[in-house]
Design a protein around this motif. Structure first.
Motif, PDB file in Angstrom:
ATOM      1  N   ALA A   1       8.961   7.699  10.030  1.00 41.25           N
ATOM      2  CA  ALA A   1       7.549   8.107   9.991  1.00 41.25           C
ATOM      3  C   ALA A   1       6.972   8.280  11.383  1.00 41.25           C
ATOM      4  O   ALA A   1       5.945   8.942  11.550  1.00 41.25           O
ATOM      5  CB  ALA A   1       6.726   7.081   9.206  1.00 41.25           C
TER       6      ALA A   1
ATOM      7  N   ALA B   1       3.657   9.065   4.389  1.00 38.92           N
ATOM      8  CA  ALA B   1       2.721   8.605   5.420  1.00 38.92           C
ATOM      9  C   ALA B   1       2.499   9.691   6.468  1.00 38.92           C
ATOM     10  O   ALA B   1       1.370   9.921   6.922  1.00 38.92           O
ATOM     11  CB  ALA B   1       3.257   7.333   6.082  1.00 38.92           C
TER      12      ALA B   1
ATOM     13  N   THR C   1       9.446  -0.544   1.475  1.00 38.67           N
ATOM     14  CA  THR C   1       9.116   0.243   2.671  1.00 38.67           C
ATOM     15  C   THR C   1       9.291  -0.564   3.949  1.00 38.67           C
ATOM     16  O   THR C   1       9.474   0.004   5.033  1.00 38.67           O
ATOM     17  CB  THR C   1       7.655   0.741   2.567  1.00 38.67           C
ATOM     18  OG1 THR C   1       7.535   1.587   1.422  1.00 38.67           O
ATOM     19  CG2 THR C   1       7.234   1.524   3.789  1.00 38.67           C
TER      20      THR C   1
ATOM     21  N   SER D   1       1.987  -0.789   1.884  1.00 34.55           N
ATOM     22  CA  SER D   1       3.142  -0.726   1.001  1.00 34.55           C
ATOM     23  C   SER D   1       3.797  -2.101   0.953  1.00 34.55           C
ATOM     24  O   SER D   1       3.247  -3.075   1.481  1.00 34.55           O
ATOM     25  CB  SER D   1       4.123   0.362   1.464  1.00 34.55           C
ATOM     26  OG  SER D   1       5.103   0.616   0.470  1.00 34.55           O
TER      27      SER D   1
ATOM     28  N   PHE E   1      -2.566   2.673   5.381  1.00 35.12           N
ATOM     29  CA  PHE E   1      -1.408   2.872   4.512  1.00 35.12           C
ATOM     30  C   PHE E   1      -0.787   1.507   4.264  1.00 35.12           C
ATOM     31  O   PHE E   1      -0.376   0.822   5.199  1.00 35.12           O
ATOM     32  CB  PHE E   1      -0.394   3.795   5.179  1.00 35.12           C
ATOM     33  CG  PHE E   1       0.783   4.156   4.310  1.00 35.12           C
ATOM     34  CD1 PHE E   1       0.727   5.260   3.472  1.00 35.12           C
ATOM     35  CD2 PHE E   1       1.947   3.400   4.331  1.00 35.12           C
ATOM     36  CE1 PHE E   1       1.816   5.606   2.672  1.00 35.12           C
ATOM     37  CE2 PHE E   1       3.032   3.726   3.538  1.00 35.12           C
ATOM     38  CZ  PHE E   1       2.966   4.843   2.704  1.00 35.12           C
TER      39      PHE E   1
ATOM     40  N   ARG F   1      -1.139  11.658   7.360  1.00 32.98           N
ATOM     41  CA  ARG F   1      -1.727  11.750   8.695  1.00 32.98           C
ATOM     42  C   ARG F   1      -1.880  13.205   9.133  1.00 32.98           C
ATOM     43  O   ARG F   1      -2.893  13.578   9.747  1.00 32.98           O
ATOM     44  CB  ARG F   1      -0.857  10.984   9.706  1.00 32.98           C
ATOM     45  CG  ARG F   1      -0.754   9.487   9.422  1.00 32.98           C
ATOM     46  CD  ARG F   1      -2.132   8.807   9.475  1.00 32.98           C
ATOM     47  NE  ARG F   1      -2.031   7.369   9.213  1.00 32.98           N
ATOM     48  CZ  ARG F   1      -2.468   6.776   8.114  1.00 32.98           C
ATOM     49  NH1 ARG F   1      -3.036   7.495   7.150  1.00 32.98           N
ATOM     50  NH2 ARG F   1      -2.346   5.463   7.966  1.00 32.98           N
TER      51      ARG F   1
ATOM     52  N   ALA G   1       0.368   0.532   9.691  1.00 37.72           N
ATOM     53  CA  ALA G   1       0.723   0.316   8.285  1.00 37.72           C
ATOM     54  C   ALA G   1       0.828  -1.178   7.991  1.00 37.72           C
ATOM     55  O   ALA G   1       1.330  -1.955   8.806  1.00 37.72           O
ATOM     56  CB  ALA G   1       2.037   1.014   7.959  1.00 37.72           C
TER      57      ALA G   1
ATOM     58  N   TYR H   1       1.306   2.365  -1.524  1.00 34.97           N
ATOM     59  CA  TYR H   1       2.480   3.091  -2.016  1.00 34.97           C
ATOM     60  C   TYR H   1       3.509   2.109  -2.559  1.00 34.97           C
ATOM     61  O   TYR H   1       3.957   1.192  -1.847  1.00 34.97           O
ATOM     62  CB  TYR H   1       3.119   3.927  -0.903  1.00 34.97           C
ATOM     63  CG  TYR H   1       4.315   4.713  -1.414  1.00 34.97           C
ATOM     64  CD1 TYR H   1       4.125   5.801  -2.264  1.00 34.97           C
ATOM     65  CD2 TYR H   1       5.611   4.348  -1.087  1.00 34.97           C
ATOM     66  CE1 TYR H   1       5.203   6.501  -2.776  1.00 34.97           C
ATOM     67  CE2 TYR H   1       6.699   5.052  -1.591  1.00 34.97           C
ATOM     68  CZ  TYR H   1       6.488   6.117  -2.432  1.00 34.97           C
ATOM     69  OH  TYR H   1       7.563   6.811  -2.952  1.00 34.97           O
TER      70      TYR H   1
ATOM     71  N   SER I   1       3.411   5.737  11.255  1.00 32.25           N
ATOM     72  CA  SER I   1       3.594   4.386  10.707  1.00 32.25           C
ATOM     73  C   SER I   1       2.694   3.361  11.370  1.00 32.25           C
ATOM     74  O   SER I   1       2.525   2.251  10.846  1.00 32.25           O
ATOM     75  CB  SER I   1       5.049   3.950  10.860  1.00 32.25           C
ATOM     76  OG  SER I   1       5.378   3.761  12.229  1.00 32.25           O
TER      77      SER I   1
END
Length: 413
Positions: free
Chosen positions: A318, A291, A309, A305, A303, A295, A325, A280, A322
């Protein structure tokens, strides 16, 4: 001429000692948006943190972290003299959905200014705050106020790429040195401005580095690239897509808008693909609900980024979504002493760009301590600067790009 900064010690300790009394007197801990941090346990993110993992070069290869540097101390030798009213400015999002990104920079700069003022009775520097909300149009309204204030001899910011592009000509024509801790769109330094200096790697470094890391180290073979419509998101997605090459899955690439909260269309594209990761390109205000919706839809691929972010607010907003991530950033992790001084002064832990905000403010303060009294003097000082910061060595080429810059990979754990 090459100017090497003087190195001293003790400023962070001085700032920490001066500010511990503030928290001892009952300063309330604040979240990045100015609110309480108590919501994290409700979202399932209480035990999750963004943790630095590895530093990489533009080829995505791990680079050993150098720890032998001697960072310049904003306190200097305590002998600085300057005119009353001497000030620097900070411009960026201090309110709005992505306020944490601007606040992190401002609060980092305040640690440096606090240390300087505590050590230098003969020179008290003010940092003036200008809120752009990260909006290019609002930034163009703020820029004339900054250049019109003769006491301001340097600017920390603007923070976002879009607002930087919209105001760069104004600052360049006014001869005001503009040092950004966070604007990463590669095209910014191609405008011929004479006063802009980028304090971290741009996305022409971050994009290829992260793309190659995803393919060569993480082993992703198909990646869905999703971008927002900001200058930052568009530029980063372009670099990531090019760097991924055949691993970029066009069938699930998607575009969203800044301010979107419903990502059903993008989620459906990704859910129906056989991709093994999603990247992202955008800011945490949209990355967090995106995110979460991925899910909720049962999409459990990694995920990934970048710096837009990479902020504690992503984890807070998130929640459990998260976890795991992978977040890149040209920004450096906060050393322990700095983190302690930062939290004592600001009532919260450092975030993305906090270290860069401190480092760039330190450069400005070092210039003032050396005798710089106006914008022209500061421009000459920064142009010829060569010194160590907490995050990296700061030395710029004639376009305003750092001579050397690397990328950090972080993970939510």
């Amino acid at each position: 001429m090459q100017r090497t900064a003087r190195r001293t010690t003790g400023g962070l300790a001085l700032a920490l000692a001066a500010t511990l009394a503030i928290t001892a007197c009952g300063t309330q801990s604040q979240g990045d948006d100015g609110g309480s941090t108590e919501t994290s346990s409700e979202t399932g993110s209480a035990d999750l943190k963004i943790v630095p993992s590895v530093q990489i070069d533009i080829d995505g290869a791990e680079v050993p972290v150098e720890t032998s540097g001697d960072p310049v101390d904003p306190a200097g030798d305590g002998a600085a003299e300057c005119a009353e009213g001497t000030s620097i400015a900070m411009a960026g999002a201090l309110t709005g959905p992505n306020a944490a990104l601007g606040q992190n920079i401002l609060y980092g700069a305040k640690v440096a200014v606090d240390a300087f003022n505590a050590a230098n009775a003969g020179c008290q520097v003010t940092i003036k705050e200008f809120d752009t909300e990260g909006d290019p149009q609002k930034a163009t309204q703020v820029a004339p106020q900054i250049v019109g204030d003769a006491s301001i001899i340097a600017l920390l910011g603007p923070a976002f790429s879009g607002e930087t592009s919209a105001t760069g000509d104004v600052f360049s024509q006014a001869g005001l040195p503009s040092l950004s801790a966070s604007a990463t769109n590669p095209d910014i330094t191609k405008n011929g401005w004479k006063t802009f200096f980028r304090g971290l790697a741009n996305d022409a470094v971050q994009g290829p580095a992260v793309a190659k890391y995803m393919v060569d180290t993480l082993g992703y073979e198909k990646v869905c690239v999703v971008q927002d419509n900001s200058d930052y998101g568009v530029g980063l997605a372009k670099e990531i897509t090019a760097g991924l090459g055949d691993a970029a899955d066009d069938s699930c690439s998607a575009e969203v808008k800044v301010g979107d909260k419903d990502f059903a269309a993008a989620t459906q594209l990704i859910s129906s693909s056989d991709a093994d990761a999603v990247f992202y390109a955008g800011y945490y205000a949209e990355a967090a609900p995106f995110a979460q919706q991925l899910r909720d839809a049962g999409v459990d691929i990694p995920f990934v980024s970048a710096d837009g972010t990479n902020d504690p607010q992503f984890v807070t907003q998130a929640g459990a979504a998260s976890k795991g991530a992978i977040l890149s950033c040209p920004c450096g992790p906060a050393p322990d002493d700095f983190a302690a001084a930062y939290e004592a002064l600001n009532g919260q832990a450092p975030g993305v760009y906090s270290v860069e905000g401190y480092d760039l403010a330190t450069i400005m303060l070092t210039g003032i301590a050396s005798g710089v009294t106006d914008r022209a003097g500061m421009l000459d000082f920064v142009t010829n600067y060569d010194g160590e910061g907490l995050a990296r060595t700061y030395k710029w080429d004639d376009t305003g790009e750092l001579s050397s810059a690397l990328i950090w990979i972080y993970e939510v754990q």
